[in-house]
Structures are given as structure tokens and as C-alpha cells.
Design an enzyme around this catalytic site. Sequence first.
Site, PDB file in Angstrom:
ATOM      1  N   ALA A 255       1.071  -1.112  -0.130  1.00 28.62           N
ATOM      2  CA  ALA A 255      -0.159   0.129   0.195  1.00 28.62           C
ATOM      3  C   ALA A 255       0.772   1.041   0.139  1.00 28.62           C
ATOM      4  CB  ALA A 255      -0.801  -0.232   1.429  1.00 28.62           C
ATOM      5  N   PRO A 257       3.712   4.343  -0.978  1.00 25.66           N
ATOM      6  CA  PRO A 257       3.203   5.504   0.831  1.00 25.66           C
ATOM      7  C   PRO A 257       1.699   5.604   0.104  1.00 25.66           C
ATOM      8  CG  PRO A 257       3.765   6.272  -1.648  1.00 25.66           C
ATOM      9  CD  PRO A 257       3.812   4.879  -1.865  1.00 25.66           C
ATOM     10  N   GLY A 258       1.162   5.083  -0.079  1.00 25.82           N
ATOM     11  CA  GLY A 258      -0.697   5.386   0.338  1.00 25.82           C
ATOM     12  C   GLY A 258      -0.966   5.464  -1.057  1.00 25.82           C
ATOM     13  N   LYS A 260      -2.566   4.820  -3.660  1.00 27.51           N
ATOM     14  CA  LYS A 260      -4.139   4.098  -4.386  1.00 27.51           C
ATOM     15  C   LYS A 260      -5.333   4.199  -2.683  1.00 27.51           C
ATOM     16  CE  LYS A 260      -1.681   2.005  -8.645  1.00 27.51           C
ATOM     17  NZ  LYS A 260      -0.233   2.631  -7.467  1.00 27.51           N
ATOM     18  N   ASP A 305       4.449  -8.098   5.961  1.00 27.35           N
ATOM     19  CA  ASP A 305       4.772  -9.048   5.262  1.00 27.35           C
ATOM     20  C   ASP A 305       3.418  -9.213   4.937  1.00 27.35           C
ATOM     21  OD1 ASP A 305       5.313 -10.218   3.045  1.00 27.35           O
ATOM     22  OD2 ASP A 305       7.150 -11.149   4.302  1.00 27.35           O
ATOM     23  N   CYS A 376       3.629  -1.841 -12.082  1.00 24.10           N
ATOM     24  CA  CYS A 376       4.160   0.010 -13.528  1.00 24.10           C
ATOM     25  C   CYS A 376       6.055  -0.326 -13.977  1.00 24.10           C
ATOM     26  CB  CYS A 376       4.958   0.950 -12.881  1.00 24.10           C
ATOM     27  SG  CYS A 376       5.915   0.866 -11.474  1.00 24.10           S
TER      28      CYS A 376
HETATM   29  C1  LIG Z   1       4.381   0.116  -5.995  1.00 28.38           C
HETATM   30  S1  LIG Z   1       4.574   0.021  -4.662  1.00 28.38           S
HETATM   31  C2  LIG Z   1       3.205   0.599  -4.086  1.00 28.38           C
HETATM   32  C3  LIG Z   1       2.919   1.363  -4.186  1.00 28.38           C
HETATM   33  C4  LIG Z   1       1.586   2.130  -3.732  1.00 28.38           C
HETATM   34  N1  LIG Z   1       0.073   1.477  -3.735  1.00 28.38           N
HETATM   35  C5  LIG Z   1       0.929   3.304  -4.185  1.00 28.38           C
HETATM   36  O1  LIG Z   1      -0.374   3.744  -4.686  1.00 28.38           O
HETATM   37  O2  LIG Z   1       1.315   4.950  -3.038  1.00 28.38           O
HETATM   38  C6  LIG Z   1       4.613  -1.106  -3.836  1.00 28.38           C
HETATM   39  C7  LIG Z   1       5.121  -1.403  -2.718  1.00 28.38           C
HETATM   40  O3  LIG Z   1       5.309  -2.792  -1.722  1.00 28.38           O
HETATM   41  C8  LIG Z   1       5.593  -3.205  -0.817  1.00 28.38           C
HETATM   42  N2  LIG Z   1       6.134  -4.173  -0.810  1.00 28.38           N
HETATM   43  C9  LIG Z   1       7.591  -5.216  -1.326  1.00 28.38           C
HETATM   44  N3  LIG Z   1       7.346  -6.023  -0.785  1.00 28.38           N
HETATM   45  C10 LIG Z   1       5.960  -6.668  -0.111  1.00 28.38           C
HETATM   46  C11 LIG Z   1       5.473  -7.703   0.599  1.00 28.38           C
HETATM   47  N4  LIG Z   1       6.427  -8.463   1.511  1.00 28.38           N
HETATM   48  N5  LIG Z   1       5.064  -7.299   1.760  1.00 28.38           N
HETATM   49  C12 LIG Z   1       4.089  -5.722   1.736  1.00 28.38           C
HETATM   50  N6  LIG Z   1       4.935  -4.583   1.101  1.00 28.38           N
HETATM   51  C13 LIG Z   1       5.442  -4.877   0.917  1.00 28.38           C
HETATM   52  C14 LIG Z   1       7.503  -1.974  -1.256  1.00 28.38           C
HETATM   53  O4  LIG Z   1       7.427  -1.320  -0.128  1.00 28.38           O
HETATM   54  C15 LIG Z   1       6.069  -0.833  -1.173  1.00 28.38           C
HETATM   55  O5  LIG Z   1       5.847   0.681  -1.302  1.00 28.38           O
END
Ligand SMILES: C[S@@+](CC[C@H](N)C(=O)[O-])C[C@H]1O[C@@H](n2cnc3c(N)ncnc32)[C@H](O)[C@@H]1O
Length: 439
Positions: A255, A257-258, A260, A305, A376
Site C-alpha cells: 500500500a 506510500p498510500g 491508491k 509482510d 508499473c
Molecule cells: C509499487 S509500490 C506500492 C505503491 C502504492 N500502492 C501506492 O499507490 O502508493 C510497492 C510496495 O510494495 C511494498 N512491498 C514489497 N514487498 C512487500 C511485501 N512482502 N509485503 C508488503 N509490502 C511489500 C514496497 O515496500 C512498496 O511500498
Amino acid sequence: MNKKNSVSIHNLLSFLTKFVEGRISYIDNENRKDPAFMHYYNEIVRYWNRLNFILSRTTNLNNKDKKLKSDTIAKYLYIIFCYIEEKTPLDKILSEINIKNQDLRFIKKLTRFSFKRALERKPTIEKLSLIYAYPTFLIRHLESYMQKDFLKENLVQMNSYDMNTDMFSFFINNLAIKNGEELNILLRDLKDSKIEVVPDNDFSLLYYTLLKNKKKIILSHWYRTGKIIIVDKASLIVASVLAPKEGELISDSCAAPGIKTTLLAQLTNNRSKIIASDFSYKRTKEMNSLLKKLSIYSVFSLNSDSITPVIRDDIKFDSVLIDAPCTGSGALFSNPELKWRQNFNFLKQNMILQTKLLNSGINNLKPGGILVYSTCSLYAEEGELQILKFLDKLEPINLPEWVSNGYKINDQYIEGTGRLYPSIHSTKGFFISKFKKKE
Ligand SMILES: C[S@@+](CC[C@H](N)C(=O)[O-])C[C@H]1O[C@@H](n2cnc3c(N)ncnc32)[C@H](O)[C@@H]1O
């Protein structure tokens, strides 16, 4: 071109020196606020392979006995960029920086350099890589899925950046702006502050303005009080594809930095329950501040996680959004450093994570519940090919018509999957998919 001074150039060369040494360093706020620094740093990194190719042809870089020091390489790359890419007269460039006698040989060779001649007899992939400034890995990967001209259009689009003509988008926080009258006051106020805005064709509360207005927007009362959020259209498309409903239990599993998450809360008028988890502590903290600033209280944020969620086993979600970590190969416009990290290991690392996140996301969904998986990325491995692994558990749902077809796999489109392409949608390159969990 942005106005530079000796401080900008000094700082730029010191950051480029670190980049030459393979040390990617965090750019501090002071430099971020300097448009000349940001312009030259981003553009030199964006064209890194091309500039280094020219450097290798204009110096004895390949001769180990005459190895150049990294600060000299940084200086030469800057000169090459200004002279070849920006066509700045040489005497103007040389008046800005400290030139020594031993640099004169390089400068003389540079003035005689011909890119066209240097590319003769290079294999096609290498030519494309140098002309468009992308790693051969990325071009090899994409050319199996995109027609050559379409691939080129997207490569060009992801390089183009013009502070004076490019736009960025912002969304009106419908939880904070209660009615049309308040929206009119906001729009009038922006107009009075000489910020021209253009509405989006598909989303009523999405507006565009020139990049040069970004600072004014960020300093405005509307932004500081959470009435405006800076979002890209792709994020809004992903959130609206999920089509969350009031009263639902929703998991946003990657989620932070939030962006979406906040859109999901707005689309449900703060009347759904959203569990927003992220693995990164720092990014979760950023998300928490954003939620607070935007008056969003329907989100429970977790720093955890999502592969092994901390939610009770018997709790199943109405819908799950997995906006997964990825190579960012569709977002190279805003993050040119990422270009040069595109390789097999980086892709593989992300693919493993995505498969695990999809597995657990589908497991946490109730039968008939909705899954939206997005990245992305322009690679099929992070999109269509991931989805293929789970089709026995999923039924496709049609995407809105303004999402383009995804890639054909074995000559067939995969239902429920689609893509946003930089050259068509003027957004980041995104993979979007929507499915229902089989009953
Ligand atoms: C593409 S970004 C998300 C952007 C976010 N949805 C937004 O719209 O602002 C992917 C996110 O996945 C997180 N991430 C990576 N591995 C993860 C895991 N195993 N569990 C939860 N989050 C994870 C990363 O820290 C990163 O913040």
C-alpha cells in the site's frame, strides 16, 4: 534550459562522480529544489549509456594504463551532454568549468565526433540501445511483445521531459471538498494565482497543470490542508478498476506510500474498511501521515509482510488490491536511475515476490471476491505471465475500454488483463488485471 550557477555545477559533478563509482546517493532537499541541478542530473543519468559510449570514443578510456579518475569522467560526461545533446556552444561550456591542459585532447576529439559514423556496423539491438538510451536487456525483452515502431514510440515517450510543456495531475480530495461551490472557489483561487488547470476527460475530479506550477501547488493552502493530492492518472485508473463499494472489507496489500489507498477511501466515501499493509516501515510512516492529512479514517495501516499476513485465517476480503513491487520498467521517465538497474536478477527477484504476493492475496480473498493485480512494469513476466500461473483459481472481469489490450501470449490476449502505455495514455507504463475468485 534551466539557469545554472557554480553551486549547481559543483554539486552536480560531485553527485555524478558518485554515480560513476556505482554509488547511487539520496538527493537531499536542497539540491532537489535546484531546477538546474535536477535537470542535468536526471538527463545525464537518463542518457548514461549513450554519453559513456561517446566518452569511450573520445578518450583512451579502454586503455587501462590511462584510466581516467571518476571526477574527470563526471566532468567529461557533463561536457558531452551539453555539447552533443543540448548543442551548447563549446566556449560557453568551457567558461563554466575548470579545464586543464590534459583535457584538451578529449575536447578536440569531441568536436570531431560523429554519432552516425560511430554507430555504423553495430548490431541492431545495440544501435537501438544507444539511440534511445535504454539497456539492451529491456529492448530484447520488449521486442518480443511490442511491434518495433510501437516499442520505439514508448521508448521515446519515456525519455521526454520538458518542464515548460509537460503537465502533472492532481486530484481533488472529495472527502475534504464537500460540494460544487467549494470546488469552484478552489478552481477560482488557482486561476487567481496564475495556475491554469485543465480537467481530465475521464475522471471528473482529476486536473492537469504545467510542471512549472508544481512548487506553487505544493505551497498552496489547498495542498497543505489535504484538499488536493498529486496523483498520476494510472493510480486513479487502478483504484477505479477495483470499483470498491461502501461497507466492503478491502485489502491493499502493497500500500505505501498510500496513493491508491487514499483513492480507494475516497471512492467509498470513507465508508469501507481498508487494511493497508506494507513491508517498509519508512514508507508505512509516510502513508500514515498522508492518511491523516487527507482526513481518511477508514484505513487500518499495518507495517507487515503481505506474503504471511498478520490477519486471522478466517477473515476473508471482499476485494484485494496487489499493486506489487516491480522493476519499474514502465516508470523510467520519473526515475531514470532505475534504467540502469534493469537486468535479469532484478527482474527475477521481483517475479518471485509477485508470485508469493499473488498466492497469498488470492488465498485471503473470499470466493467471488475481486482481485486487482497491477505493476508499473512493461515486462510480460511481471504481468500476463504472472497471471497465467493462477488462472485455475480466477475468472476474468472486463476492464474499462480505455485500458488497452495487454500482450498476446501464445497468440492470444488473456482476458481480464490490460495495459496503459506511455505513448498512448501519457501515463507510466502499467499492467492492470481484474479477476473474480472462483466460487
Ligand atoms: C509499487 S509500490 C506500492 C505503491 C502504492 N500502492 C501506492 O499507490 O502508493 C510497492 C510496495 O510494495 C511494498 N512491498 C514489497 N514487498 C512487500 C511485501 N512482502 N509485503 C508488503 N509490502 C511489500 C514496497 O515496500 C512498496 O511500498
